[in-house]
Design an enzyme around this catalytic site. Structure first.
Site, PDB file in Angstrom:
ATOM      1  N   ASN A 174     -10.174  30.161-110.616  1.00 35.78           N
ATOM      2  CA  ASN A 174     -11.025  31.250-110.115  1.00 35.78           C
ATOM      3  C   ASN A 174     -12.230  30.609-109.445  1.00 35.78           C
ATOM      4  O   ASN A 174     -13.131  30.120-110.119  1.00 35.78           O
ATOM      5  CB  ASN A 174     -11.467  32.132-111.296  1.00 35.78           C
ATOM      6  CG  ASN A 174     -12.503  33.175-110.873  1.00 35.78           C
ATOM      7  OD1 ASN A 174     -12.663  33.443-109.682  1.00 35.78           O
ATOM      8  ND2 ASN A 174     -13.184  33.756-111.846  1.00 35.78           N
ATOM      9  N   LYS A 215     -14.491  32.007-107.687  1.00 38.54           N
ATOM     10  CA  LYS A 215     -15.668  32.899-107.583  1.00 38.54           C
ATOM     11  C   LYS A 215     -16.219  32.854-106.144  1.00 38.54           C
ATOM     12  O   LYS A 215     -15.442  32.766-105.206  1.00 38.54           O
ATOM     13  CB  LYS A 215     -16.713  32.502-108.618  1.00 38.54           C
ATOM     14  CG  LYS A 215     -16.132  32.340-110.014  1.00 38.54           C
ATOM     15  CD  LYS A 215     -17.166  32.170-111.069  1.00 38.54           C
ATOM     16  CE  LYS A 215     -16.469  31.937-112.398  1.00 38.54           C
ATOM     17  NZ  LYS A 215     -17.377  31.962-113.527  1.00 38.54           N
ATOM     18  N   GLU A 260     -17.808  38.917-115.091  1.00 39.56           N
ATOM     19  CA  GLU A 260     -18.868  39.058-114.080  1.00 39.56           C
ATOM     20  C   GLU A 260     -18.764  40.421-113.385  1.00 39.56           C
ATOM     21  O   GLU A 260     -19.780  41.018-113.029  1.00 39.56           O
ATOM     22  CB  GLU A 260     -18.793  37.888-113.086  1.00 39.56           C
ATOM     23  CG  GLU A 260     -19.294  36.612-113.739  1.00 39.56           C
ATOM     24  CD  GLU A 260     -18.645  35.332-113.244  1.00 39.56           C
ATOM     25  OE1 GLU A 260     -18.064  35.317-112.144  1.00 39.56           O
ATOM     26  OE2 GLU A 260     -18.728  34.327-113.991  1.00 39.56           O
ATOM     27  N   GLU A 293     -11.471  35.673-122.294  1.00 42.62           N
ATOM     28  CA  GLU A 293     -12.603  34.875-121.824  1.00 42.62           C
ATOM     29  C   GLU A 293     -13.855  35.282-122.587  1.00 42.62           C
ATOM     30  O   GLU A 293     -14.546  36.236-122.182  1.00 42.62           O
ATOM     31  CB  GLU A 293     -12.817  35.113-120.334  1.00 42.62           C
ATOM     32  CG  GLU A 293     -11.650  34.700-119.472  1.00 42.62           C
ATOM     33  CD  GLU A 293     -12.097  34.282-118.088  1.00 42.62           C
ATOM     34  OE1 GLU A 293     -11.773  33.179-117.681  1.00 42.62           O
ATOM     35  OE2 GLU A 293     -12.816  35.068-117.435  1.00 42.62           O
ATOM     36  N   GLY A 311     -18.797  29.341-117.988  1.00 42.01           N
ATOM     37  CA  GLY A 311     -19.789  28.625-117.190  1.00 42.01           C
ATOM     38  C   GLY A 311     -20.900  28.010-118.019  1.00 42.01           C
ATOM     39  O   GLY A 311     -21.922  27.575-117.478  1.00 42.01           O
ATOM     40  N   SER A 359     -15.031  27.510-119.835  1.00 37.75           N
ATOM     41  CA  SER A 359     -15.324  26.066-119.842  1.00 37.75           C
ATOM     42  C   SER A 359     -14.092  25.213-120.160  1.00 37.75           C
ATOM     43  O   SER A 359     -14.197  24.209-120.863  1.00 37.75           O
ATOM     44  CB  SER A 359     -16.483  25.762-120.799  1.00 37.75           C
ATOM     45  OG  SER A 359     -17.661  26.425-120.357  1.00 37.75           O
TER      46      SER A 359
HETATM   47  C1  PEP Z   1     -14.142  32.078-115.283  1.00 33.52           C
HETATM   48  O1  PEP Z   1     -14.956  32.359-114.453  1.00 33.52           O
HETATM   49  O2  PEP Z   1     -13.145  32.786-115.404  1.00 33.52           O
HETATM   50  C2  PEP Z   1     -14.374  30.905-116.121  1.00 33.52           C
HETATM   51  C3  PEP Z   1     -13.648  30.767-117.190  1.00 33.52           C
HETATM   52  O3  PEP Z   1     -15.356  30.025-115.732  1.00 33.52           O
HETATM   53  P1  PEP Z   1     -15.649  28.560-116.348  1.00 33.52           P
HETATM   54  O4  PEP Z   1     -14.327  27.841-116.412  1.00 33.52           O
HETATM   55  O5  PEP Z   1     -16.594  27.911-115.366  1.00 33.52           O
HETATM   56  O6  PEP Z   1     -16.256  28.748-117.689  1.00 33.52           O
END
Ligand code: PEP
Length: 254
Positions: A9, A11, A97, A167, A173, A212
């Site tokens: 992803n 973003k 988000e 998640e 993040g 992460s």
């Molecule tokens: C995400 O945005 O779905 C995500 C898991 O981000 P990150 O891997 O940066 O934590």
């Protein structure tokens, strides 16, 4: 048998040139990957060129969002049929988000999931609790509610076409990954919820972990019985890093 699914992803990162350059570097790195499904979700503006660059490869295209309406006066929005046009196989819906910054709720997520399935695009439906909710021991209530609400319009006959992504918001993040045990506990709970809703089909539904995920923690996460893949933000932005996630996963699940 659930085929692991690793999705990037991006973003709001990468212009068209950067996105195409990623794909050109990434494809040779994963040319030998077998037994995993690989998915890239670039920003809308790069979907077309990324899709063209992926043509003939095993890597699938996804959008990061969609509007549930087929067409009409919805300025700035993108319909499921438009994603079909660009060759999207998947679309992420209900990302935290979108839920927290843009106020999207389970009812809207449910409409998006159903609208995507109607166009044969597989939704990746995200759920996850905030840190406050976890600390207040509300994790299972919150996830249970999001599951019920977000899947309310999915026809059980299409259940296997849905991918769930757990998640935890506190892990996105932040560099703070859920331990494999914490993640597995929630994934098992999600699968139980899916079984109540979809019966035996639940055993075929993939549940990704996101938050992460990195090359050095994906193996342990993927070793858990109910973790069937990863949705990756930050560590998916570099071809080398995301390819290591994909390949590590393949070794781990072999
Ligand atoms: C995400 O945005 O779905 C995500 C898991 O981000 P990150 O891997 O940066 O934590």
């Amino acid at each position: 048998m659930r085929t692991p699914i690793l999705a990037a992803n991006w973003k709001m990162h990468k212009n068209v040139g950067e996105a195409v350059a990623f794909v050109e570097e990434f494809l040779p790195l994963v040319a030998d990957a077998e037994g995993v499904e690989m998915v890239l979700a670039p920003p809308f503006t790069a979907l077309d060129r990324v899709g063209q660059t992926l043509a003939g490869s095993a890597v699938k295209l996804a959008s990061q969002n969609v509007n549930p309406e087929a067409k009409g006066a919805f300025t700035g929005e993108i319909a499921p049929g438009m994603l079909v046009d660009l060759g999207c196989a998947y679309a992420i819906v209900g990302h935290s988000e979108r839920r927290h910054i843009y106020g999207e709720d389970d009812t809207l997520v449910a409409r998006k999931a159903a609208a995507l399935l109607a166009e044969d695009i597989r939704p990746i439906v995200c759920v996850g609790e905030t840190l406050d909710q976890r600390e207040a021991n509300r994790t299972f209530d919150v996830i249970g509610g999001q599951l019920e609400g977000s899947l309310a319009e999915v026809d059980p006959a299409r259940a296997e076409d849905v991918v769930l992504a757990y998640e935890p918001v506190w892990a996105i993040g932040t560099g703070r990954t859920a331990t494999p045990e914490i993640a597995q506990e929630v994934h098992a709970f999600i699968r139980e919820g899916l079984a109540k809703r979809f019966g035996e089909r639940a055993s075929q539904i993939r549940i990704q972990y996101g938050g992460s995920v990195k090359p050095d923690n994906v193996y342990e996460l993927m070793a858990q019985p109910d973790i069937d893949g990863a949705l990756v933000g930050g560590a998916s932005l570099e071809p080398e890093s995301f390819s290591r996630i994909v390949l590590f996963d393949r070794q781990g699940s072999a």
